[in-house]
Design an enzyme around this catalytic site. Sequence first.
Site, PDB file in Angstrom:
ATOM      1  N   GLY A 225      69.273  37.458  26.405  1.00 13.96           N
ATOM      2  CA  GLY A 225      67.878  36.409  27.014  1.00 13.96           C
ATOM      3  C   GLY A 225      66.839  37.061  27.083  1.00 13.96           C
ATOM      4  N   GLU A 266      73.775  41.716  26.540  1.00 11.60           N
ATOM      5  CA  GLU A 266      73.874  41.304  25.046  1.00 11.60           C
ATOM      6  C   GLU A 266      72.772  40.789  24.396  1.00 11.60           C
ATOM      7  OE1 GLU A 266      76.875  38.149  25.829  1.00 11.60           O
ATOM      8  OE2 GLU A 266      78.425  39.395  26.037  1.00 11.60           O
ATOM      9  N   PRO A 267      71.481  41.521  24.304  1.00  7.41           N
ATOM     10  CA  PRO A 267      70.495  40.655  23.676  1.00  7.41           C
ATOM     11  C   PRO A 267      70.691  40.607  22.062  1.00  7.41           C
ATOM     12  CG  PRO A 267      70.109  43.039  24.237  1.00  7.41           C
ATOM     13  CD  PRO A 267      71.614  42.952  24.514  1.00  7.41           C
ATOM     14  N   GLY A 268      69.960  39.623  21.598  1.00  9.55           N
ATOM     15  CA  GLY A 268      69.939  39.440  20.231  1.00  9.55           C
ATOM     16  C   GLY A 268      68.293  39.401  19.797  1.00  9.55           C
ATOM     17  N   ARG A 305      63.264  27.148  13.946  1.00  4.86           N
ATOM     18  CA  ARG A 305      62.819  27.234  15.465  1.00  4.86           C
ATOM     19  C   ARG A 305      61.831  26.235  15.952  1.00  4.86           C
ATOM     20  NH1 ARG A 305      61.538  31.240  17.918  1.00  4.86           N
ATOM     21  NH2 ARG A 305      62.819  30.983  19.492  1.00  4.86           N
ATOM     22  N   CYS A 335      62.041  17.301   2.369  1.00  9.02           N
ATOM     23  CA  CYS A 335      61.658  15.961   2.375  1.00  9.02           C
ATOM     24  C   CYS A 335      61.918  15.374   3.917  1.00  9.02           C
ATOM     25  CB  CYS A 335      62.371  15.178   1.398  1.00  9.02           C
ATOM     26  SG  CYS A 335      61.937  15.678  -0.151  1.00  9.02           S
TER      27      CYS A 335
HETATM   28  N1  LLP Z   1      75.048  36.280  24.633  1.00  6.94           N
HETATM   29  C1  LLP Z   1      75.489  34.837  24.575  1.00  6.94           C
HETATM   30  C2  LLP Z   1      76.846  34.675  25.422  1.00  6.94           C
HETATM   31  C3  LLP Z   1      74.773  34.051  23.893  1.00  6.94           C
HETATM   32  O1  LLP Z   1      75.096  32.673  23.977  1.00  6.94           O
HETATM   33  C4  LLP Z   1      73.361  34.542  23.569  1.00  6.94           C
HETATM   34  C5  LLP Z   1      72.649  33.627  22.756  1.00  6.94           C
HETATM   35  C6  LLP Z   1      73.277  36.041  23.716  1.00  6.94           C
HETATM   36  C7  LLP Z   1      73.961  36.788  24.103  1.00  6.94           C
HETATM   37  C8  LLP Z   1      71.957  36.370  23.037  1.00  6.94           C
HETATM   38  O2  LLP Z   1      70.599  35.770  23.516  1.00  6.94           O
HETATM   39  P1  LLP Z   1      69.166  36.288  23.052  1.00  6.94           P
HETATM   40  O3  LLP Z   1      69.301  37.964  23.505  1.00  6.94           O
HETATM   41  O4  LLP Z   1      69.254  36.459  21.466  1.00  6.94           O
HETATM   42  O5  LLP Z   1      68.292  35.302  23.616  1.00  6.94           O
HETATM   43  N2  LLP Z   1      68.702  29.763  18.463  1.00  6.94           N
HETATM   44  C9  LLP Z   1      67.966  30.107  19.842  1.00  6.94           C
HETATM   45  C10 LLP Z   1      68.662  31.207  20.724  1.00  6.94           C
HETATM   46  C11 LLP Z   1      70.124  30.727  20.851  1.00  6.94           C
HETATM   47  C12 LLP Z   1      70.793  31.835  21.721  1.00  6.94           C
HETATM   48  C13 LLP Z   1      72.372  31.337  21.594  1.00  6.94           C
HETATM   49  N3  LLP Z   1      72.966  32.322  22.681  1.00  6.94           N
HETATM   50  C14 LLP Z   1      66.639  30.543  19.493  1.00  6.94           C
HETATM   51  O6  LLP Z   1      66.279  30.638  18.327  1.00  6.94           O
HETATM   52  O7  LLP Z   1      65.429  30.571  20.527  1.00  6.94           O
END
Ligand code: LLP
Length: 414
Positions: A225, A266-268, A305, A335
């Site tokens: 997050g 757990e950042p993405g 997004r 489309c």
């Molecule tokens: N851990 C869990 C359990 C999660 O569900 C998620 C993301 C993360 C970690 C990583 O979150 P992050 O650090 O990336 O914010 N598609 C959306 C974001 C959805 C995230 C879903 N879960 C977007 O493009 O903003």
Amino acid sequence: MEKITSIDQNLFIKFAEKYGTPLYIYDADLIVKRYKELYKYITWPKLKILYAMKANYNIGILHLLKSSKAYLDTVSPAEVHLALKLGFSKDDILYTANNITGEEMREIKKTGVLFNIDSLSRLQKYAAAYPGSEICIRFNPDVYAGAHKHVKTGGEITKFGILLSDVNSVKEITNKYNIKVVGLHEHTGSGIGETDKVYESMTNLLKIANQEDFPHLRFIDFGGGFKIPYKPTSARIDYAGFGENISSIFSDFCKRYGRDLYMYFEPGKYIVAESGYLLIEVNTIKNNRGRLIAGTNSGFNHLIRPLLYSSYHQIENISNPNGELKIYDVCGNICETGDCFAEQRELPEIREGDKLIIKNAGAYCYSMGSIYNLRSMPSELLIAGGKEFLITKRLSNEELAESIISSANEVITF
Ligand code: LLP
């Protein structure tokens, strides 16, 4: 403003000529920098950063992160299989899936990867099937935060996690089957701007650890997050200060708890979002009663997004950076009316043939893409130490059509 990438405009033009557009480009050096800097900001020594691979499962990026000794957060059996096939150790992967089937549970159990279980119903089934085994439990932190309602995962309106108030039921089930709770978990949402909300979620989860006796506890995982600045006007969160606060909340907890536990995040987005660019080309300029529309060769199938979360992505006209400023809708070739990357955006004059880059496109862009309208996904180019690696190659239109036929299970003609 911090210069975050070594890829400049001339290189983008060169890549467009060499590899064609639409094209995803990732800056590998920035990904590694972002991953490693979290260990500097969060000073608690027993720290593990698990990359949420749903953000971008490009295998070049995964190899890169593996070489940086990254851990992984996974959400589907195929993510686990991919990670294991790429050489990640089962011990470095956490499985946090939602609404899983019995079959999926057995499939993951065979791999030896640790489960993070997010409902009492699944906990009961898991415990009965695997008494004596280890698990992590996902709680709903009871905090509502994130960049958009679709990415807020805590609070009242969510399908995720076990309620904090159900901790007694968790204990009953785990005691009955001699299950060892080795981790407690929460994930509040994505793109959380208010750091106070993160501290609140942490505190709520830590209360559970204090309140109940989990003698086998090894780690507490506070999810992902971490917000990145999508708009040029948004300030970057003071991650050094944030990291210090997080570390002190956790170290105070460990003192009270009497044992030093591991802290996981757990950042993405934080790790990959800023590294990515979608390079596209304008083919049609339309003036719709004064509204200028720049039509491009990509669309929401490649980057959803803005349509899904009203997200803002910076766009640059790299072919005419000093052109006269005008207002445009920058649209795709799909489309559907919602197929716009930006509406009423001020940009240097866009001409047919100009190349645009859409920035901060490294997280949840390619990975959420599709071939809707039967348009292929872009190629993906990874730039590492100045070298170019074309990790995935765009299918030609004929190849895409062929792939639909060849993936058919049964071919019928009438
Ligand atoms: N851990 C869990 C359990 C999660 O569900 C998620 C993301 C993360 C970690 C990583 O979150 P992050 O650090 O990336 O914010 N598609 C959306 C974001 C959805 C995230 C879903 N879960 C977007 O493009 O903003």
